[in-house]
Write a protein that holds these residues in place. Structure first.
Motif, mmCIF file in Angstrom:
data_model
loop_
_atom_site.group_PDB
_atom_site.id
_atom_site.type_symbol
_atom_site.label_atom_id
_atom_site.label_comp_id
_atom_site.label_asym_id
_atom_site.label_seq_id
_atom_site.Cartn_x
_atom_site.Cartn_y
_atom_site.Cartn_z
ATOM 1 N N PHE A 1 0.829 -1.207 0.000
ATOM 2 C CA PHE A 1 0.000 0.000 0.000
ATOM 3 C C PHE A 1 0.862 1.256 0.000
ATOM 4 O O PHE A 1 1.906 1.317 0.655
ATOM 5 C CB PHE A 1 -0.894 0.034 1.250
ATOM 6 N N ARG A 2 0.383 2.265 -0.718
ATOM 7 C CA ARG A 2 0.976 3.587 -0.618
ATOM 8 C C ARG A 2 0.623 4.155 0.750
ATOM 9 O O ARG A 2 -0.528 4.142 1.159
ATOM 10 C CB ARG A 2 0.425 4.505 -1.709
ATOM 11 N N GLN A 3 1.634 4.629 1.470
ATOM 12 C CA GLN A 3 1.420 5.156 2.806
ATOM 13 C C GLN A 3 1.111 6.658 2.793
ATOM 14 O O GLN A 3 1.311 7.338 1.799
ATOM 15 C CB GLN A 3 2.653 4.893 3.672
ATOM 16 N N ALA A 4 0.610 7.123 3.921
ATOM 17 C CA ALA A 4 0.236 8.533 4.014
ATOM 18 C C ALA A 4 1.422 9.455 3.775
ATOM 19 O O ALA A 4 1.252 10.588 3.284
ATOM 20 C CB ALA A 4 -0.386 8.820 5.383
ATOM 21 N N LEU B 1 1.809 2.291 -8.934
ATOM 22 C CA LEU B 1 0.692 2.384 -8.002
ATOM 23 C C LEU B 1 0.296 3.842 -7.821
ATOM 24 O O LEU B 1 1.127 4.685 -7.495
ATOM 25 C CB LEU B 1 1.088 1.773 -6.657
ATOM 26 N N SER B 2 -0.974 4.137 -8.035
ATOM 27 C CA SER B 2 -1.461 5.508 -7.903
ATOM 28 C C SER B 2 -1.672 5.857 -6.436
ATOM 29 O O SER B 2 -1.522 5.019 -5.539
ATOM 30 C CB SER B 2 -2.781 5.665 -8.660
ATOM 31 N N ASP B 3 -2.061 7.089 -6.184
ATOM 32 C CA ASP B 3 -2.391 7.530 -4.823
ATOM 33 C C ASP B 3 -3.861 7.311 -4.503
ATOM 34 O O ASP B 3 -4.337 7.739 -3.448
ATOM 35 C CB ASP B 3 -2.058 9.018 -4.660
ATOM 36 N N THR C 1 -10.848 0.677 10.332
ATOM 37 C CA THR C 1 -9.703 0.528 11.224
ATOM 38 C C THR C 1 -8.574 -0.224 10.542
ATOM 39 O O THR C 1 -7.399 0.171 10.603
ATOM 40 C CB THR C 1 -10.123 -0.209 12.507
ATOM 41 N N LEU C 2 -8.917 -1.323 9.858
ATOM 42 C CA LEU C 2 -7.904 -2.115 9.162
ATOM 43 C C LEU C 2 -7.271 -1.321 8.024
ATOM 44 O O LEU C 2 -6.041 -1.280 7.889
ATOM 45 C CB LEU C 2 -8.525 -3.402 8.628
ATOM 46 N N VAL C 3 -8.096 -0.694 7.209
ATOM 47 C CA VAL C 3 -7.582 0.053 6.059
ATOM 48 C C VAL C 3 -6.707 1.214 6.508
ATOM 49 O O VAL C 3 -5.672 1.509 5.885
ATOM 50 C CB VAL C 3 -8.745 0.533 5.169
ATOM 51 N N ASP C 4 -7.068 1.885 7.576
ATOM 52 C CA ASP C 4 -6.256 3.003 8.069
ATOM 53 C C ASP C 4 -4.875 2.532 8.503
ATOM 54 O O ASP C 4 -3.873 3.228 8.290
ATOM 55 C CB ASP C 4 -6.965 3.697 9.234
ATOM 56 N N ILE C 5 -4.798 1.342 9.099
ATOM 57 C CA ILE C 5 -3.485 0.793 9.460
ATOM 58 C C ILE C 5 -2.705 0.429 8.210
ATOM 59 O O ILE C 5 -1.519 0.758 8.073
ATOM 60 C CB ILE C 5 -3.648 -0.433 10.380
ATOM 61 N N GLN C 6 -3.354 -0.246 7.262
ATOM 62 C CA GLN C 6 -2.669 -0.678 6.047
ATOM 63 C C GLN C 6 -2.086 0.484 5.269
ATOM 64 O O GLN C 6 -1.024 0.358 4.654
ATOM 65 C CB GLN C 6 -3.646 -1.462 5.162
ATOM 66 N N ARG C 7 -2.753 1.623 5.302
ATOM 67 C CA ARG C 7 -2.325 2.777 4.510
ATOM 68 C C ARG C 7 -1.572 3.822 5.329
ATOM 69 O O ARG C 7 -1.324 4.923 4.856
ATOM 70 C CB ARG C 7 -3.534 3.411 3.817
ATOM 71 N N GLY C 8 -1.205 3.455 6.562
ATOM 72 C CA GLY C 8 -0.370 4.341 7.354
ATOM 73 C C GLY C 8 -1.074 5.561 7.896
ATOM 74 O O GLY C 8 -0.421 6.533 8.280
ATOM 75 N N ARG C 9 -2.407 5.513 7.963
ATOM 76 C CA ARG C 9 -3.161 6.656 8.501
ATOM 77 C C ARG C 9 -3.448 6.501 9.989
ATOM 78 O O ARG C 9 -4.005 7.396 10.607
ATOM 79 C CB ARG C 9 -4.481 6.814 7.740
ATOM 80 N N ALA C 10 -3.103 5.338 10.550
ATOM 81 C CA ALA C 10 -3.326 5.075 11.966
ATOM 82 C C ALA C 10 -2.106 4.359 12.529
ATOM 83 O O ALA C 10 -1.264 3.845 11.785
ATOM 84 C CB ALA C 10 -4.584 4.218 12.154
ATOM 85 N N ALA C 11 -2.014 4.337 13.854
ATOM 86 C CA ALA C 11 -0.889 3.675 14.508
ATOM 87 C C ALA C 11 -0.862 2.185 14.173
ATOM 88 O O ALA C 11 -1.899 1.569 13.936
ATOM 89 C CB ALA C 11 -0.995 3.877 16.019
ATOM 90 N N ASP C 12 0.343 1.631 14.181
ATOM 91 C CA ASP C 12 0.555 0.219 13.856
ATOM 92 C C ASP C 12 1.243 -0.452 15.047
ATOM 93 O O ASP C 12 2.427 -0.788 14.981
ATOM 94 C CB ASP C 12 1.412 0.123 12.589
ATOM 95 N N ARG D 1 7.923 -1.863 5.806
ATOM 96 C CA ARG D 1 8.321 -0.776 4.912
ATOM 97 C C ARG D 1 9.356 -1.267 3.893
ATOM 98 O O ARG D 1 10.281 -2.008 4.216
ATOM 99 C CB ARG D 1 8.913 0.375 5.707
ATOM 100 N N VAL D 2 9.151 -0.847 2.650
ATOM 101 C CA VAL D 2 10.073 -1.191 1.577
ATOM 102 C C VAL D 2 10.989 -0.004 1.313
ATOM 103 O O VAL D 2 10.507 1.086 0.973
ATOM 104 C CB VAL D 2 9.322 -1.586 0.295
ATOM 105 N N PRO D 3 12.291 -0.164 1.513
ATOM 106 C CA PRO D 3 13.221 0.975 1.322
ATOM 107 C C PRO D 3 13.160 1.535 -0.089
ATOM 108 O O PRO D 3 12.909 0.798 -1.041
ATOM 109 C CB PRO D 3 14.601 0.349 1.609
#
Length: 355
Positions: free
Chosen positions: A70-73, A121-123, A335-346, A353-355
């Protein structure tokens, strides 16, 4: 080998659908008893060249996985729980007498492919990179035995919504004439042989106007197991007192990574959480009495999908709740999607994270 470079994915797609917007690269590695895992490489997407007598084609020595990046925030890219998929991949390999791929090699291939193709991957908040690791036995021999040599691949496609662009409740058909898995079989591993036999029932569901089929146990054909290739959850009650439960892992169900994630998230959200078996009759009666208020399916491809209506040719059809997505399903999905996309705490460190 023939190049399969697809100009349409050289830049982000506005509407990728699901399953055919392949990215431009492929990661591969080989195994032999003498050399172990070797010849790892990242190369352009291309055709495979396989002999007609390849063991994997004839005897089903094929396993695979599915996960998403996923593209992160903050603009970076992360894969959701790849180490858990790597562990399941090893379990699948062991069950089919295949060599177990070390988890660090599995994740290394995922990292290389995502790093190479994340620019496609788009935003768009509903888009992701769906990753498909695969292993196949490659011996050229028709003796009925396990292969000695293997090919490991990881490919990817840009994915939109599994059931379309909007998250809408699906209708399902109870299958009473076929079974997905049997006790002591391969229902709890992710092998290719589990899927083709399910296509007839899935086609019957579509002919009945349903998007998915619900599988029952193979012995009594009354206990609910899975929906298509997804795990099912039942919500009883509402609000803070709601209970979120799913079918126990009996050995015939796939232990889904999304399933495990949701059990943890539901508890964190304050819901009562459980694993308990449910019969078709209990499901129907629970919806009629209002005890069962919501039902949803979950998996890597579909994330969380609410179930709105159930068709059963034996005892009649029914509706779950008001037929729409319920508040518990909506909260868990968000809740799940927000974690996957970096919008919430993990807090569990699920994002890699992929460098």
């Amino acid at each position: 080998m023939t190049s399969l470079l697809n100009p349409s994915v050289a830049s982000p797609l506005a509407s990728p659908g699901h399953g055919d917007a392949f990215t431009r690269h492929l990661y591969s590695m080989r195994y032999s008893p003498e050399r172990g895992w070797h010849d790892s490489s990242l190369r352009p997407m291309e055709q495979l060249s396989l002999h007609p007598a390849t063991i994997g084609l004839h005897y089903g020595q094929v396993i695979f996985e599915g996960m998403k990046a996923f593209r992160q925030a903050d603009g970076s890219t992360a894969v959701f729980r790849p180490w858990e998929n790597a562990r399941r991949f090893r379990r699948s390999a062991a069950r089919l007498a295949m060599p177990e791929l070390p988890e660090e090699l599995y994740v290394e291939g995922v990292e290389q492919l995502v790093a190479a193709d994340r620019g496609e991957l788009s935003d768009h908040p509903d888009h992701s990179l769906y990753l498909r690791p695969l292993m196949v036995g490659t011996d050229v021999n028709l003796m009925l035995r396990p292969s000695e040599e293997y090919l490991f691949l990881t490919l990817a496609f840009v994915a939109g919504g599994f059931f379309g662009d909007e998250v809408r409740p699906v209708s399902v058909l109870i299958c009473r004439t076929q079974s997905r898995a049997m006790p002591d079989g391969t229902g709890d591993v992710k092998c290719a042989a589990n899927y083709a036999p399910s296509f007839v029932a899935q086609r019957q569901a579509q002919e009945a106007g349903c998007q998915q089929v619900v599988w029952l146990d193979s012995t009594e054909r009354r206990w609910v197991e899975e929906m298509g290739g997804m795990n099912l959850f039942f919500v009883r009650g509402s609000g803070a007192d709601a209970e979120v439960s799913t079918t126990p892992l009996t050995g015939t169900l796939l232990p889904g990574v999304t399933r495990d994630s949701l059990l943890r998230l539901a508890a964190r959200c304050g819901y009562r959480v459980g694993e308990r078996p449910v019969t078709v009759d209990e499901w129907r009666a629970g919806c009629a009495s209002g005890e069962i208020t919501e039902v949803f399916a979950c998996g890597t491809a579909a994330v969380l999908t609410p179930v709105g209506t159930v068709r059963d040719g034996q005892d009649g059809d029914w509706t779950v709740g008001d037929g729409e997505m319920g508040p518990v399903t909506r909260r868990l999905r968000e809740t799940l999607v927000d974690i996957q996309r970096g919008r919430a705490a993990d807090p569990d460190g699920w994002l890699h994270r992929v460098p």
